[in-house]
Design a protein around this motif. Sequence first.
Motif, PDB file in Angstrom:
ATOM      1  N   ASP A 119      -2.419   0.235   7.460  1.00 25.01           N
ATOM      2  CA  ASP A 119      -2.369  -1.197   7.187  1.00 25.01           C
ATOM      3  C   ASP A 119      -1.115  -1.772   7.817  1.00 25.01           C
ATOM      4  N   LYS A 164      -3.858   9.267   9.396  1.00 34.08           N
ATOM      5  CA  LYS A 164      -3.113   8.087   8.986  1.00 34.08           C
ATOM      6  C   LYS A 164      -1.925   8.488   8.126  1.00 34.08           C
ATOM      7  N   ALA A 204       0.805  -1.217   0.000  1.00 34.87           N
ATOM      8  CA  ALA A 204       0.000   0.000   0.000  1.00 34.87           C
ATOM      9  C   ALA A 204       0.839   1.268   0.000  1.00 34.87           C
TER      10      ALA A 204
END
Length: 413
Positions: free
Chosen positions: A350, A412, A221
Amino acid sequence: MLLDAEADVRPSPQGAAARRALLAHPVVLLVGIVLASLNMRAALASVSPLVGEIGESFGLSSTAMSLVTSVPVLFLGLGALVAPWLARRFGTEPVLLCALLLLGAGILVRVLPSVYALYGGGVLVGTAIALLNVLMPGLIKRDFPDRAASMTSVYTGSMIAGATLVAASSVPLEKAFGDSWEASLAFWSLLAVVAAVAWLPQVLIARGRTGHEVRRVPGPAVSGRGVWRSALAWQVTLFMGLQSLWSYVLIAWMPTIFTDGGMSRSTAGVVFAFNNLIQVAGAFAVPLLAGRMRGQRPLVALVTSLVAAGYMGLMISPVSGAWLWSAVLGVGQGGAVGLALTLIVLRSGDALTASRLSGMAQTVGYLLAAVGPLAAGAVHEATGGWTVPIALVLCVCAAALVVGLLAARDRKV
């Protein structure tokens, strides 16, 4: 911290079967985790109550003596660079076993009658602890995905319990071994050996029957460089480093601050152990609270304020208020390290991002933290007291508050 050093690889079917076989015996795995975690601060905490005797044996100045703590902390950062690669190449379990054996060897090298061995053993100790620091949380995340928070509390609590045990026992062991600080330090190599023996069944189950066959998981990611270019990632990293810095200053110098104020070495060692014990409360409670909050700014303010208050107490009245300051610092220290590790997970979108952010935070954070004991020792030697070194640590607390408030926002990487 919940770093998974194998986040971008997937085990072969045989490896997955071996892992299931290992988890069929969770008590064995839990015992291995607890014993390994007990070692993760013990080798550092064992030095602090004996620092005066070690310095006298080699004729070291305060600055040179501070390197006994700073060198291992420096290699906590450098070792974090290679730990993920070693885990991908050889598997987590074998690397953890080798780290425990390396730790035992480093502890023994450190007590050889040579100042070079004293520092060289510190290099081995720091490298071994770095491997444990990086790989143990990832193993917990991998094998206990549904109980990661509770297992992290077990892991951090065991780590602090090991430091408490060692800090309380170092001076009594020295006396029991005929006033030999070398024997007192060397004794703790047995703890590493016991942990290695307990870890061996996991290595045999997870690797010995199957080999370590892995393949890449497609579609990462976030690129590694993307994490290093993130302002939020740097805020998390700096909070990690600054709270580590104030903790390692205490690990290196807290008993000396007390003895310089007139306290006996035995009492100073017990108060230092009490400080480590109290850290368990903060390390257990703060991550649980942080996980229930969208933003963690109140917790950042709380832990930094407690640490600053404890340091101010050490500056004003170190001996008469020793137990109080140790308690206040303990709750703040434990809460800060627990919050720093939790922020890595909460600010990551993640598992792969968490892996890379954790590697960044540990590498930069521990390299920054290594400056603390050395700088405190040098300033103490130059000024002849602890007022100026503690004042500088209070500046560190202020900086940690600023970056911590930024890192605690609900965002994030």
